[in-house]
Design an enzyme around this catalytic site. Structure first.
Site, PDB file in Angstrom:
ATOM      1  N   ASP A 222       0.859  -1.179   0.000  1.00  0.00           N
ATOM      2  CA  ASP A 222       0.000   0.000   0.000  1.00  0.00           C
ATOM      3  C   ASP A 222       0.896   1.229   0.000  1.00  0.00           C
ATOM      4  OD1 ASP A 222      -2.241   1.824   0.489  1.00  0.00           O
ATOM      5  OD2 ASP A 222      -3.337   0.060   1.136  1.00  0.00           O
ATOM      6  N   HIS A 245       2.001   2.274  -3.234  1.00  0.00           N
ATOM      7  CA  HIS A 245       1.036   3.220  -3.788  1.00  0.00           C
ATOM      8  C   HIS A 245       1.514   4.663  -3.681  1.00  0.00           C
ATOM      9  CE1 HIS A 245      -2.456   0.131  -3.054  1.00  0.00           C
ATOM     10  NE2 HIS A 245      -1.534  -0.304  -3.903  1.00  0.00           N
TER      11      HIS A 245
END
Length: 339
Positions: A222, A245
């Site tokens: 993430d 991310h």
């Protein structure tokens, strides 16, 4: 971060004098099989209360310590309190052997209400998160799936914290969580988890002020660094991010909540193979402000969205549902903060 640097100087002095009292003194086995949770808890309590000779805890090299949830609670007498990790600490891998957390957080290692804390060393923290990922609702929807999994290391209501030189691997969820804390200095750490692992943010910050993250490598499933609500004065510099991310401000404002985020500086960051680079994401309907955000001297290689500002985060986000758990623990912590 002047106070953080002063703490670091004090840490170096402590390291020169002593490595601290070993957890082995309190009954730890260190074979990776026996549960050493109780020994670590006793070592912390003695160090925190000032009962030990050195006011510090040492996790020795060459050992593997199996641990369940640990609450390292202050206030503590020694300042700084030194926690040196040179060995390997592994989390209990069976989800059935964990208790439910409070305020939407399942902690593995949580430091609460500690001022003047230094966590240093050459050791490894292994969250053994695969069993949790295999039942996560994002990839395995069903009646028995889970959204919430253990966070590897949490700083809650702490001040003047130094985290330096450690390695973090395969947390079940976020690797390092900073919440309700101030003057936190994170340097020279390495975080790794598979690109497909759900919600394994490298570092998440919420309701905190004066946080510095630098000279670190973060490869996660993430955000490499995510910045939630009620956060100000954050610096992220000299960081290698990827996969992951990106570095994200938000998501903010879910459910129409009021947000306050300012003075965020992200510079000299290399994004490699990430979904996003510099990102700000807000939900429609939120109020408040996000200001003083700077991204500069950043480099991209094989990044899908190098720069993205999403003011309608609720629509079309393939990862939105997997982040609901973050909203839950933020709301539980401080009346409506968003991750």
């Amino acid at each position: 971060m002047d106070r953080g640097l002063l703490v670091l100087v004090a840490i170096l002095g402590l390291l020169w004098l002593s490595n601290g009292e070993s957890v082995m003194k309190y009954g730890a086995v260190g074979d990776g099989i026996a549960d050493d949770t109780s020994a670590f808890q006793k070592a912390w309590e003695n160090a925190c209360k000032g009962s030990s000779k050195t006011g510090s805890v040492h996790v020795p090299a060459g050992k593997v310590f199996l641990l369940n949830s640990l609450h390292f609670t202050g206030p503590c007498i020694p300042k700084p309190l030194l926690f040196t990790i040179d060995g390997e600490m592994i989390a209990q891998s069976d989800p059935n052997k964990w208790e439910n957390g409070e305020n939407g957080v399942i902690p593995w290692l949580i430091f609460d209400q500690v001022d003047g804390l230094a966590i240093v060393g050459r050791g490894l923290l292994n969250g053994q998160g695969k069993a949790w990922w295999d039942i996560h609702c994002r990839d395995h929807p069903g009646p028995n799936c889970i959204w919430l999994a253990p966070t590897m290391m949490t700083f809650s209501n702490c001040g003047n914290v130094t985290l330096k030189s450690l390695r973090f691997r395969d947390s079940a969820q976020t690797h390092v969580l900073v919440m309700g804390s101030q003057n936190v200095y994170i340097s020279d750490i390495k975080i790794t988890s598979p690109e497909a692992s759900p919600n394994t943010d490298g570092i998440h910050i919420t309701s905190s002020t004066s946080v510095s993250i630098n000279h670190s490598d973060i490869a996660a499933g993430d955000d490499c660094v995510s910045i939630g609500d009620q956060v100000n004065n954050v610096t992220v510099s000299f960081v290698n991010c990827g996969p992951g991310h990106g570095v994200s401000v938000g998501s903010l404002g879910r459910g129409g909540t009021e947000v306050a985020v300012e003075n965020i500086r992200v510079w000299h960051v290399n994004f490699t193979g990430t979904t996003n680079g510099a990102r700000i994401k807000t939900w429609p309907g939120g109020t408040g402000y996000v200001r003083g955000i700077e991204f500069f001297d950043i480099r991209f290689s094989s990044v899908q969205n190098p720069i993205i500002i999403d003011q309608f985060y609720e629509k079309g986000s393939s990862h939105r549902e997997s982040e609901i758990h973050e909203d839950e623990w933020n709301i539980g912590y401080k009346g409506g903060n968003e991750a």
